[in-house]
Every structure is written in structure tokens, then in C-alpha cells.
Design a protein around this motif. Structure first.
Motif, PDB file in Angstrom:
ATOM      1  N   PHE A   2      -3.006  12.836  -5.773  1.00  0.00           N
ATOM      2  CA  PHE A   2      -1.735  13.407  -5.139  1.00  0.00           C
ATOM      3  C   PHE A   2      -2.210  14.783  -4.746  1.00  0.00           C
ATOM      4  CE2 PHE A   2       1.653  16.568  -6.540  1.00  0.00           C
ATOM      5  CZ  PHE A   2       2.847  15.852  -5.956  1.00  0.00           C
ATOM      6  N   ALA A   3      -1.958  14.714  -3.393  1.00  0.00           N
ATOM      7  CA  ALA A   3      -2.732  15.921  -2.785  1.00  0.00           C
ATOM      8  C   ALA A   3      -1.827  17.100  -2.963  1.00  0.00           C
ATOM      9  CB  ALA A   3      -2.437  15.627  -1.146  1.00  0.00           C
ATOM     10  N   ASN A   4      -2.601  18.305  -2.796  1.00  0.00           N
ATOM     11  CA  ASN A   4      -2.148  19.604  -3.048  1.00  0.00           C
ATOM     12  C   ASN A   4      -1.990  20.366  -1.855  1.00  0.00           C
ATOM     13  OD1 ASN A   4      -4.744  20.112  -2.439  1.00  0.00           O
ATOM     14  ND2 ASN A   4      -5.185  21.220  -4.237  1.00  0.00           N
ATOM     15  N   ALA A   5      -2.634  19.602  -0.556  1.00  0.00           N
ATOM     16  CA  ALA A   5      -2.391  20.265   0.670  1.00  0.00           C
ATOM     17  C   ALA A   5      -2.558  19.402   1.912  1.00  0.00           C
ATOM     18  CB  ALA A   5      -3.600  21.191   0.958  1.00  0.00           C
ATOM     19  N   ASN A   6      -2.131  19.453   3.088  1.00  0.00           N
ATOM     20  CA  ASN A   6      -2.289  18.484   4.168  1.00  0.00           C
ATOM     21  C   ASN A   6      -3.606  18.658   4.606  1.00  0.00           C
ATOM     22  OD1 ASN A   6       0.430  17.994   4.413  1.00  0.00           O
ATOM     23  ND2 ASN A   6       0.853  19.823   5.489  1.00  0.00           N
ATOM     24  N   LYS A  23       0.986  -1.243  -0.054  1.00  0.00           N
ATOM     25  CA  LYS A  23       0.098   0.008  -0.052  1.00  0.00           C
ATOM     26  C   LYS A  23       0.810   1.319  -0.033  1.00  0.00           C
ATOM     27  CE  LYS A  23      -1.110  -0.271   5.113  1.00  0.00           C
ATOM     28  NZ  LYS A  23      -1.911  -0.337   6.029  1.00  0.00           N
ATOM     29  N   LEU A  24       0.332   2.288  -0.273  1.00  0.00           N
ATOM     30  CA  LEU A  24       0.849   3.561  -0.398  1.00  0.00           C
ATOM     31  C   LEU A  24      -0.035   4.443   0.385  1.00  0.00           C
ATOM     32  CD1 LEU A  24       3.500   4.767  -2.063  1.00  0.00           C
ATOM     33  CD2 LEU A  24       2.066   5.731  -3.676  1.00  0.00           C
ATOM     34  N   ILE A  25       0.724   5.234   1.148  1.00  0.00           N
ATOM     35  CA  ILE A  25       0.211   6.321   2.032  1.00  0.00           C
ATOM     36  C   ILE A  25       1.048   7.637   2.064  1.00  0.00           C
ATOM     37  CG2 ILE A  25      -0.811   6.811   4.412  1.00  0.00           C
ATOM     38  CD1 ILE A  25      -1.278   3.716   4.670  1.00  0.00           C
ATOM     39  N   ASN A  26       0.734   8.587   1.932  1.00  0.00           N
ATOM     40  CA  ASN A  26       1.529  10.070   2.026  1.00  0.00           C
ATOM     41  C   ASN A  26       2.953   9.589   1.498  1.00  0.00           C
ATOM     42  OD1 ASN A  26      -0.592  11.506   2.633  1.00  0.00           O
ATOM     43  ND2 ASN A  26      -0.465  11.233   4.906  1.00  0.00           N
ATOM     44  N   ILE A  68      -9.421   9.471   4.618  1.00  0.00           N
ATOM     45  CA  ILE A  68      -8.030   9.070   4.471  1.00  0.00           C
ATOM     46  C   ILE A  68      -7.204  10.340   4.703  1.00  0.00           C
ATOM     47  CG2 ILE A  68      -8.352   7.199   2.844  1.00  0.00           C
ATOM     48  CD1 ILE A  68      -8.012   9.047   0.510  1.00  0.00           C
ATOM     49  N   ASN A  69      -5.935  10.267   5.125  1.00  0.00           N
ATOM     50  CA  ASN A  69      -5.107  11.268   5.384  1.00  0.00           C
ATOM     51  C   ASN A  69      -4.301  11.564   4.376  1.00  0.00           C
ATOM     52  OD1 ASN A  69      -6.051  11.697   8.442  1.00  0.00           O
ATOM     53  ND2 ASN A  69      -4.762   9.655   8.849  1.00  0.00           N
ATOM     54  N   LEU A  70      -4.125  12.780   3.993  1.00  0.00           N
ATOM     55  CA  LEU A  70      -3.197  13.357   2.811  1.00  0.00           C
ATOM     56  C   LEU A  70      -2.262  14.396   3.250  1.00  0.00           C
ATOM     57  CD1 LEU A  70      -6.214  14.084   0.526  1.00  0.00           C
ATOM     58  CD2 LEU A  70      -5.086  11.964   0.433  1.00  0.00           C
ATOM     59  N   ASN A 126     -13.225  17.514   0.034  1.00  0.00           N
ATOM     60  CA  ASN A 126     -12.000  16.820  -0.450  1.00  0.00           C
ATOM     61  C   ASN A 126     -11.045  17.334  -1.192  1.00  0.00           C
ATOM     62  OD1 ASN A 126     -13.140  14.377   0.672  1.00  0.00           O
ATOM     63  ND2 ASN A 126     -14.012  13.736  -0.944  1.00  0.00           N
ATOM     64  N   LEU A 127     -11.172  18.807  -1.235  1.00  0.00           N
ATOM     65  CA  LEU A 127     -10.374  19.596  -2.113  1.00  0.00           C
ATOM     66  C   LEU A 127      -8.508  19.238  -1.892  1.00  0.00           C
ATOM     67  CD1 LEU A 127     -11.895  23.201  -1.496  1.00  0.00           C
ATOM     68  CD2 LEU A 127     -12.354  21.366  -3.241  1.00  0.00           C
ATOM     69  N   ALA A 128      -8.418  18.785  -0.911  1.00  0.00           N
ATOM     70  CA  ALA A 128      -6.936  18.589  -0.757  1.00  0.00           C
ATOM     71  C   ALA A 128      -6.466  17.219  -1.596  1.00  0.00           C
ATOM     72  CB  ALA A 128      -6.520  17.939   0.866  1.00  0.00           C
ATOM     73  N   THR A 129      -7.339  16.691  -2.131  1.00  0.00           N
ATOM     74  CA  THR A 129      -7.198  15.679  -3.279  1.00  0.00           C
ATOM     75  C   THR A 129      -6.423  16.131  -4.496  1.00  0.00           C
ATOM     76  OG1 THR A 129      -9.252  15.655  -4.285  1.00  0.00           O
ATOM     77  CG2 THR A 129      -8.872  13.998  -2.511  1.00  0.00           C
ATOM     78  N   GLY A 130      -6.990  17.532  -4.718  1.00  0.00           N
ATOM     79  CA  GLY A 130      -6.548  18.269  -5.910  1.00  0.00           C
ATOM     80  C   GLY A 130      -7.565  18.046  -7.060  1.00  0.00           C
ATOM     81  N   GLY A 131      -8.446  17.005  -6.751  1.00  0.00           N
ATOM     82  CA  GLY A 131      -9.693  16.813  -7.524  1.00  0.00           C
ATOM     83  C   GLY A 131      -9.241  15.886  -8.983  1.00  0.00           C
TER      84      GLY A 131
END
Length: 592
Positions: free
Chosen positions: A319-323, A143-146, A209-211, A238-243
Motif C-alpha cells: 500500500f504505497a505512501n507516495a507516487n 491482477k491489481l495495479i495502483n 513496479i509502479n506505485l 523502495n520507500l514508496a511501498t511504506g515498508g
């Protein structure tokens, strides 16, 4: 509360406030939706079977309160090639009396034998899984987390440590399995796709999920129903996902477990808005060194897979654009049957389309795709979309980052100092959209448009080359050009008219550029004393062979061309108002 103490077969849509399954009770949902407003309690040895696109949706608005040692069973098919990965996200977790969602592990995967019975899969430590009996290699479960680099993949193996909403990688199987558990003519493994039976407590409710900013996280559809991916990505929480969602694709003709032999990459999905089908740009297949760094660049996958509705089990990367966090909600679930053109799990072969899908209204928007064949070796595909709400900057849920920026020769949109493969704009016929071209070596780029969607068929589309101020009809013909090593951020532009870019015709008349080959001198006449910031001379490969700055506003300029070889050159004067005065000249130092 509804008590079910016998085998209940649902072949039409059914709704319950909540469901309690007594011991040994069973429900069989075939090709329909089961909607439960609240929780599900599955007592020991009870079962809920979802078959032939049967799906479960629940209406709770907070955390799951599902409980019980009984199990939901749902099928999904992945690649049958034991050398290739699928990215997964489980719709179930461990079944116990504990309230709420629980962890998943591959020991919860099974091999169907009949429409209700399955044998647990064998978990092996060998590299190669098998179809019959179903054996899954634990070597490839990660798995891949942050994560911000390749080394941060987390090994899971056969452990049940995959939380609800966490995605995982898993390779397929070899061999075949002729069992047809539903009697539909579709066997477990015909050699093109492997069926898995997920069995456990159904996931439900809010799953968070944490980003981390600029980090990648493997997640996916965590429910035993389709996921409205647009609704999830564009949710204001969910804006931190970058959409944007990124999907792993791999060259299935490469049969090797060695990383250096892999050829793969990430396709990019931009939802654009909730009520549209979005835009998917396929991956460009790269190969990798043993440490995960890029080696060489390969072919485009050319896949065209619908992504608006993520089917059961589908994993993807954000790919998160913010914490921050992102939350899957029951409000994001939708009943949509899986099939090409609608909702499709990424695997080796396509299913037959099922036309019975959601009744959601489909809006349309304009876009086209731009293919660039680079050195006749691979294709980079970009997409340009037009929406009234889009800006010239980065828009969440519209503009998609280029996840593979290492190729030495490449093309992309350049937005706010980053490389993008999908760009959204508000259409304006006068717009000039720059395409950044990167050449690590002298390279050939062929531009053409393979696909135009909902776009005015009479609207011309050109690629403008500032080197010689030429326009090229890439909608009908294409344009091929060879460039010298370098990064060209302002040379190539997509335009919708062939009007001259830059200064006016009057300025051209006032400023005259010419080559005096008798004296080996380039000259420019500037009778109106226009202030000149710089001059550059380019050869036909785009290489700068002469450059001068701060020229002032002299009436005449002259530059020696004695050291330049015979050929055609482009001369570019830049005014202090950033207007370009260009001319094509022929330099011949043999003239006397």
C-alpha cells in the motif's frame, strides 16, 4: 563461459560466471543453490530443473540479459481448495530469444509426472479447477495495479499479460493426484496442497513496479529463489511501498464462489529492520457484499506464518505512501529453504521444517501482541514493538496500517490520523500508549496479551481505563469492558506502571468533587480557583450524560443531576492546562 551438453546433476552448491545451455542440454539442481554471476542462455529444448528446494540466484546488478527458448522448471504448492485464492508472483516468463524478462501466463503452469517431465495444465473457463488432470480455472486470474477500490482488479484469464513483478490471484483445485515425481513421498496433491510446475525463462535482475500514493498493488517474489522481504521493503529505493507487506488470508471452511460468502482479510507484516524476523499480525476475517464492500465481521485467522523470507511464487500487496516505484534486485535474493518457522508459502497445510537455511545473523527486538475479543465473535490482534530507532510518529517499515477499517466495532493504534495494527516505539517505562476503541453499537471488548517476545518477563503490562482511573493486568489476567456507541481515542492506554495518570495528588486535595443527593446536585469545591475548561459526566458504559464548557475559575461549581437515573457515574473536570480531575460518584434521586 560454461557449456553444458549433458544432464548435469548438482547436489552441492555451485557457482558459474555465466551459463550457456546448448540444445537439449539439461541441469538438475537438487536441494542446493546454483549461483550464476551473469546471464543464462537456454537454447531450445534445454532445461534447468530446480528440485527439492533447489534455487537459482544471479549476480547481475542491472536488467536481466537472460535469453533462450529453453526453460527453467521449479515447483511450488498452493491451496488445493478450488474455492480459495492464493496470491502468486511468477518466477519465470515466456521463453524466447528476446533478451530479458518476459510476461507470464497460466499456460506456463504444468502438472509434474516425473522429476523432469510435466504435462501442460489445461486452462478452463469453468469455476472449478481439478488436480488430475491439472485444470486451472481462468475465471479467477486477476491482477491489481495502483488500485484504490475493489472494481479496479484487472481480469487476466488465460492471457500471458502478467509482467515480471506483477502478482496475480488464482484459486486452487479439487480432487487428488497421487503422482510422486521426486520419489520423496510427497505427491502432487494429497487433498491438502496442489503442486504446480512453473516453466519458462528465469526472471533476473532489476524488476521495477509502479506505485501510486494511497493505492494498493499486488506484487510478490519474482525470482526462482527466496526473497529477503525485509531487504526489499527497507531498501532506500523502495520507500514508496511504506515498508509493509500485506498477505491475503481466507477462511478455508467456506466453500462458495459467491463474493458475499467470502470470509477473508489481509495479514500485516512489518520487517522492523533488515536483521530481525519482523512482526506478523494475522487478518481479521470479514465478509463482503457483491460490490466488494464490507458486510459483517468474522473470526481472526490466527495464522502465524514466517514472512522474513518470501518463498518462490509468494504474492503480497503493498500500500504505497507516495507516487513512485519499487525495485526488486538480485541483492534482495537469498538462499533459504522453505519450511515452517523459516519461509512458508501460505497454503492449507504446513510442510516439514528444513533446518538448513541461510546463515544470516538473526538479531532480536522486543514486542508483544494484544488480542481484543469483540462481542465474543472475533479477535482483532495488534502488535506493539520496541526499537531504539522508532519514533512516536509513522515509521516506514515499522508501523503497519489497518487494511480493514470498516468493521463497526474495532480497536487500533491511532498514529497521525490513521488506524494502525502494528506500532513501533522506543521503550520508556513511563509511556502511555493510547488504544482507540470504535463501537458502532454497544459492544463488549476483552483485552489480553497472548504473546510476549524478548520482553522482560518481570515487566508488568497494564491497560488503563480513564473512565474510572483503573489499571488492569492484561499480561496475566485480561480486562473486559462494555462500552456505549462512540469512538474512544483517549480512554484506554497501555502502560507499564500503575501510577496515577493525570494531575498530582496535591491537585486532587485542592479540588473536591462530591454528589449532594439530598438536593440532586453535583458539587465541586475549588478553593485555589483553578481555571476549568470543561466538565463531563459519564455513565458506566462511557456515555456522556452531561457536558459543560468554559466554566472559569469559580470557587464552587454545582450542576443539577435531577434528570439522571440512579447509578454510578464518573465526573471529569478538565483544567485549562489539560489536566484531568476525576471522581466516581453515586447518584440517587430518591434521597430526600
Amino acid at each position: 563461459m560454461t557449456r553444458i551438453l549433458f544432464l548435469l546433476v548438482l547436489s552441492t552448491s555451485k557457482c558459474f560466471a555465466q551459463i550457456y545451455f546448448g540444445p537439449t542440454a539439461n541441469m538438475y539442481v537438487k536441494s542446493e543453490i546454483l549461483f550464476v554471476q551473469q546471464n543464462i542462455n537456454l537454447e531450445a529444448n534445454s532445461n534447468l530443473y530446480l528440485r527439492n528446494n533447489g534455487q537459482l540466484i544471479q549476480g547481475t546488478t542491472l536488467a536481466s540479459t537472460n535469453t533462450g527458448q529453453g526453460k527453467l522448471s521449479v515447483y511450488q504448492e498452493g491451496t488445493s481448495d478450488n474455492f480459495e485464492y492464493n496470491y502468486w508472483c511468477s518466477p519465470v516468463g515466456n521463453a524466447s530469444a528476446t533478451v530479458g524478462n518476459e510476461n507470464f501466463g497460466i499456460t506456463m503452469l504444468n502438472q509434474p509426472t516425473t522429476s523432469t517431465l510435466s504435462n501442460p495444465a489445461t486452462v478452463i473457463s469453468n469455476y472449478n479447477g481439478t488436480a488430475n488432470p491439472l485444470a486451472i480455472s481462468s475465471v479467477w486470474i486477476h491482477k491489481l495495479i495502483n488500485a484504490n477500490n475493489y472494481s479496479q482488479w484487472v481480469f487476466v484469464g488465460g492471457a500471458s499479460t502478467i509482467a515480471a513483478g506483477e502478482g496475480f490471484s488464482m484459486k486452487g483445485t479439487s480432487g487428488t493426484d497421487s503422482a510422486d515425481p521426486e520419489g520423496t513421498g510427497v505427491v502432487n496433491n494429497s487433498g491438502s496442497a496442489q503442486r504446480y510446475d512453473f516453466r519458462g525463462k528465469p526472471n533476473d535482475g532489476n524488476i521495477t513496479i509502479n506505485l501510486g500514493a494511497n493505492n494498493s498493488t499486488l506484487t510478490g517474489n519474482p525470482y526462482p529463489s527466496a526473497l529477503h522481504l525485509n531487504a526489499f521493503l527497507l531498501d532506500s529505493d523502495n520507500l514508496a511501498t511504506g515498508g509493509i507487506a500485506y498477505f491475503w488470508e481466507q477462511d478455508k471452511t467456506v466453500n462458495s464462489h459467491f463474493l458475499a460468502a467470502y470470509r477473508g482479510g489481509y495479514g500485516s507484516y512489518s520487517p522492523m529492520s533488515v536483521g530481525v524476523d519482523g512482526v506478523y499480525v494475522p487478518a481479521t476475517f470479514n465478509s463482503y457484499n457483491q460490490d466488494g464492500t464490507l458486510n459483517t465481521t468474522g473470526l481472526s485467522s490466527s495464522l502465524s506464518i514466517p514472512r522474513r523470507y518470501a518463498p518462490i511464487g509468494q504474492g503480497f500487496v503493498v500500500f504505497a505512501n507516495a507516487n513512485g516505484t519499487a525495485t526488486f534486485k538480485n541483492a534482495h535474493r537469498i538462499y533459504t529453504k522453505e519450511g515452517p518457522g523459516v519461509s512458508q508459502f501460505e497454503k492449507q497445510t504446513k510442510q516439514a521444517a528444513d533446518k538448513t537455511n541461510s546463515n544470516e545473523e538473526v538479531n532480536v527486538f522486543q514486542y508483544f501482541k494484544l488480542n481484543t475479543i469483540i462481542d465474543n465473535k472475533f479477535t482483532r490482534q495488534l502488535a506493539l514493538a520496541f526499537l531504539p530507532e522508532a519514533t512516536d510518529g509513522v515509521d516506514i517499515g515499522i508501523d503497519a496500517l489497518n487494511m480493514d477499517t470498516s468493521p463497526p466495532n474495532d480497536v487500533a493504534f491511532w498514529i497521525e490520523n490513521s488506524s494502525y495494527v502494528i506500532q513501533g516505539l522506543n521503550f520508556d517505562q513511563t509511556k502511555k500508549i493510547p488504544i482507540t476503541v470504535k463501537a458502532g453499537t454497544s459492544a463488549t471488548f476483552k483485552f489480553y496479551i497472548p504473546e510476549v517476545i524478548n520482553f522482560d518477563t518481570s515487566q508488568s503490562i497494564y491497560l488503563y481505563d480513564a473512565l474510572d482511573q483503573s489499571y488492569h493486568d492484561i499480561k496475566n489476567e485480561g480486562y473486559q469492558v462494555t462500552v456505549a456507541p462512540g469512538i474512544y481515542s483517549d480512554r484506554f492506554k497501555i502502560t507499564f506502571t500503575s501510577e496515577t495518570l493525570g494531575v498530582s495528588e496535591e491537585a486532587h486535595k485542592q479540588f473536591i468533587i462530591f454528589q449532594d443527593n439530598n438536593n440532586n446536585v453535583l458539587k465541586a469545591s475549588n478553593p485555589n480557583n483553578i481555571a476549568i475548561k470543561s466538565v463531563k459526566i459519564y455513565d458506566m458504559l462511557g456515555k456522556v450524560v452531561l457536558s459543560k464548557k468554559d466554566l472559569g475559575s469559580e470557587a464552587n461549581f454545582s450542576f443539577s443531576t435531577n434528570g439522571l437515573s440512579h447509578g454510578i457515574y464518573i465526573v471529569e473536570f478538565l483544567t485549562t492546562e489539560n489536566k484531568k480531575l476525576t471522581e466516581k460518584v453515586v447518584i440517587s434521586n430518591s434521597a430526600r
